[in-house]
Design a protein around this motif. Structure first.
Motif, short mmCIF file in Angstrom:
data_model
loop_
_atom_site.label_atom_id
_atom_site.label_comp_id
_atom_site.label_asym_id
_atom_site.label_seq_id
_atom_site.Cartn_x
_atom_site.Cartn_y
_atom_site.Cartn_z
N PHE A 51 0.84 -1.20 0.00
CA PHE A 51 0.00 0.00 0.00
C PHE A 51 0.87 1.25 0.00
O PHE A 51 0.63 2.20 -0.76
CB PHE A 51 -0.93 -0.02 1.22
CG PHE A 51 -1.96 1.08 1.23
CD1 PHE A 51 -3.20 0.90 0.65
CD2 PHE A 51 -1.69 2.31 1.83
CE1 PHE A 51 -4.16 1.91 0.67
CE2 PHE A 51 -2.62 3.33 1.84
CZ PHE A 51 -3.87 3.13 1.26
N TYR A 88 1.06 4.09 -3.05
CA TYR A 88 0.31 5.35 -2.88
C TYR A 88 1.09 6.48 -2.21
O TYR A 88 0.70 7.64 -2.35
CB TYR A 88 -0.98 5.09 -2.09
CG TYR A 88 -1.96 4.21 -2.83
CD1 TYR A 88 -2.57 4.65 -3.99
CD2 TYR A 88 -2.25 2.93 -2.36
CE1 TYR A 88 -3.47 3.85 -4.67
CE2 TYR A 88 -3.16 2.12 -3.04
CZ TYR A 88 -3.76 2.59 -4.20
OH TYR A 88 -4.64 1.78 -4.88
N ALA A 144 -7.94 2.71 -3.41
CA ALA A 144 -7.03 2.89 -2.28
C ALA A 144 -7.78 2.79 -0.96
O ALA A 144 -7.33 2.13 -0.01
CB ALA A 144 -6.32 4.24 -2.39
N TYR A 152 -7.22 0.03 1.98
CA TYR A 152 -6.95 0.45 3.35
C TYR A 152 -7.96 -0.18 4.32
O TYR A 152 -7.61 -0.63 5.41
CB TYR A 152 -7.02 1.98 3.44
CG TYR A 152 -6.60 2.54 4.79
CD1 TYR A 152 -5.29 2.91 5.03
CD2 TYR A 152 -7.54 2.70 5.81
CE1 TYR A 152 -4.91 3.43 6.26
CE2 TYR A 152 -7.16 3.20 7.06
CZ TYR A 152 -5.84 3.57 7.26
OH TYR A 152 -5.46 4.07 8.48
N TRP A 203 -0.90 8.06 5.08
CA TRP A 203 -2.22 8.09 4.45
C TRP A 203 -3.04 9.31 4.88
O TRP A 203 -3.45 10.13 4.04
CB TRP A 203 -2.94 6.79 4.77
CG TRP A 203 -4.40 6.72 4.39
CD1 TRP A 203 -5.47 6.65 5.22
CD2 TRP A 203 -4.95 6.65 3.07
NE1 TRP A 203 -6.63 6.56 4.53
CE2 TRP A 203 -6.34 6.56 3.18
CE3 TRP A 203 -4.38 6.67 1.79
CZ2 TRP A 203 -7.20 6.49 2.09
CZ3 TRP A 203 -5.23 6.60 0.69
CH2 TRP A 203 -6.62 6.52 0.84
#
Length: 604
Positions: free
Chosen positions: A51, A55, A70, A74, A122
């Motif tokens: 991840f 990203y 995404a 998550y 994130w």
């Protein structure tokens, strides 16, 4: 990454209870050495790394479809991490003094923290997107826009976020910060032993004696609690000093204006709403707790009340123990009378190993409902000892469980309800059970006992918890000026007791240390006002239910199904209620006052 169980205090007792259920945790994992658990740990490590690789540094360039992918990735990571930590945590709460379970819990925390550190970017990176960029994403994709409440809560933290490097550091060191002190507190509390009348007891059994008919027994229990708390007060003071200082440091770095700000943000509630609640309750002390305890002193034949009389049964109250099958029937009948759907949702908790009810050595005190993850189901923990308050605790925790089952349909990121709203279904479940028992009371004396019990529960939920909140506010403010001695903390505790409980009380030596065993102060600072919020909200909701009858039910279920997808203003609007209106809280408090009026009328 994981959800917090909804903790609730339980001060009840009894024996000869029937066959008490225990958790079956195999719906999470077959065992701590199972291949399923190893598979999920391996998957999680790889998924977090992938991840971040895909990203990090790229969110600003994603279109709505890629952003949705995404978010869904998550969310899956959140499910697996939550499943692992739910399993480790529930095993630990069953036996906090079992070193192998404590080690497993710590090992899982360490691994999950390490694996998820790459994900810290994130929220930080998403919060750096402009409002126009975010609005364009919502407008472009309805499936993505469904997650808008999650991101709005995340973006509320924008003014307080630190650099990426500092946020990763805080995430990494969390296992040796607050969570380590939490475990020290849990293990210390669970390991305490108390000797009353020659019998050695744990904390639950000893607190239970404060609800016994015999006043000498209640006094002996209180004095033994005070002795043991006093012997351990330096440890508890160290825990509180360290956690309050750690919080002060992080709040200062983040620029949070008050110690309470973080809790308000996580609860998605405005500070002025909490202040209105707090002020309304404090202003109501004289007509609630002060008036009720003056009545109770008269019933007990006392000029002055001592702290061991606060939860004493009434003289006319029977000492009947309510066994588990009867408790189940009482709560399930009340739920079914309201709506058969509610009883259907509660039934699996009894039949499928979703409740751990018995008091056991080393088991965490109190009660809670843990939602685990939306792909599984909640688990309820009790310390059931057979008194009427235990039945109300069962009704309360099952309410949480029903709420969590209904909200699971929102998915992992949207199901979790802020604490202020998480108490809605639990307190409503208590109210349903109380109202059914009251309607079936065979005599005026039994009705009086039920009314008094409900008033005491409401005072413990509203008055006592707001006093707790004031104590915490004072504690955190005082800690900013320097280290607090045990005597300092004792003095802060006592500063809220007489004000909240009323002039009829005396406070025996040793009571000043009773802050030491309250888990909420340690696990979730400023959690406690959520109880008063929930009680006031439910009192207002119940008034609407009485006025509107069955048309209420579908709106009520829709509110529970919404989980964390709507703000409290949106959830309450269909009922014509507004928590930002100070009069809202007076309406809820008036219900408690009305019950005390009814008790006073019985004296004529």
């Amino acid at each position: 990454m994981t959800k917090t169980p909804v903790f609730d205090a339980d001060l009840s007792g009894g024996r000869n209870l029937g066959d008490l259920p225990e958790w079956d945790l195999t719906d999470l994992y077959p065992g701590q050495d199972s291949p399923d658990l190893k598979r999920d740990l391996d998957w999680l490590e790889a998924a977090c790394a992938d991840f971040a690789r895909d990203y990090e540094g790229k969110l600003a360039g994603l279109d709505a479809a890629d952003m949705l992918t995404a978010v869904q990735r998550y969310e899956k990571i959140d499910v697996i991490a939550g499943r692992i930590m739910s399993y480790a945590g529930l095993r630990y709460y069953q036996a906090t003094t079992d070193s192998s379970r404590a080690k497993f819990m710590s090992d899982m925390q360490d691994r999950i923290t390490t694996y998820t550190t790459p994900l810290v970017f994130w929220s930080l990176e998403f919060n750096r997107l402009t409002d126009d960029q975010v609005a364009a994403l919502w407008a472009a994709n309805g499936d993505l826009a469904r997650y808008k409440p999650v991101f709005e809560r995340m973006r509320a933290l924008r003014p307080y976020q630190l650099s990426d490097e500092l946020e990763k550091f805080l995430h990494d060191q969390s296992t040796v910060g607050a969570s380590a002190w939490n475990k020290l507190f849990d293990e210390t509390i669970a390991g305490l032993t108390f000797t009353v009348d020659g019998e050695e007891l744990g904390i639950e059994g000893t607190l239970n004696l404060l609800t016994e008919q015999d006043r000498d027994t209640r006094e002996a229990a209180m004095r033994e609690l005070a002795r043991v708390f006093g012997d351990n007060v330096r440890t508890f003071a160290r825990v509180h000093n360290t956690l309050a200082k750690e919080k002060e440091i992080e709040d200062r770095w983040r620029g949070m204006p008050t110690p309470q700000t973080g809790r308000h943000l996580s609860n998605h509630v405005e500070p002025e709403v909490v202040e209105a609640l707090r002020n309304a309750v404090v202003a109501a002390y004289p007509r609630l707790s002060h008036r009720y305890y003056a009545l109770k002193a008269k019933w007990l034949g006392l000029e002055r009340m001592q702290v061991w009389d606060r939860n004493a049964p009434l003289p006319m109250e029977s000492e009947t123990i309510i066994d588990w099958p009867r408790a189940r029937a009482m709560v399930m009948d009340a739920y079914a009378d309201f709506d058969p759907r509610m009883a259907d949702l509660a039934e699996p908790f009894f039949d499928k190993g979703w409740i751990d009810a018995g008091v056991k050595p080393g088991k965490a005190p109190g009660a809670f409902a843990h939602p685990t993850v939306t792909e599984v189901h909640p688990y309820v923990m009790l310390n059931y000892l057979g008194k009427p308050r235990d039945v109300m605790t069962l009704a309360h925790e099952l309410g949480h469980g029903v709420h969590q089952v209904l909200a699971a349909g929102q998915g992992e990121l949207l199901s979790s309800t802020p604490l202020t709203l998480a108490e809605t279904a639990s307190v409503f479940g208590e109210m349903l059970t109380f109202r059914k028992l009251l309607s079936e009371a065979p005599s005026q004396a039994e009705r009086k006992v039920l009314l008094a019990g409900k008033v005491e529960d409401m005072i413990n939920t509203v008055v006592r918890q707001i006093a707790f909140y004031d104590f915490e506010c004072k504690l955190h403010d005082a800690r900013r000026a320097g280290e607090l001695t045990p005597d300092d903390i004792n003095a802060l505790w006592m500063s809220v007791q007489a004000t909240s409980l009323g002039p009829v009380f005396d406070f025996a030596e040793g009571y000043e240390t009773f802050w030491a065993y309250i888990p909420h102060f340690v696990h979730s600072p400023f959690y406690v006002y959520a109880y008063a919020f929930g009680d006031g909200l439910v009192n207002a909701l119940y008034a609407v239910f009485e006025e509107s009858g069955e048309s209420f039910n579908d709106k009520y279920f829709a509110m529970l199904k919404a989980g964390g997808s709507l703000h409290h203003s949106e959830l309450l609007a269909p009922f014509g209620l507004d928590a930002s209106d100070p009069a809202f809280w007076d309406k809820g408090l008036a219900m408690i006052s009305g019950l005390i009026d009814e008790l006073e009328a019985m004296e004529d």
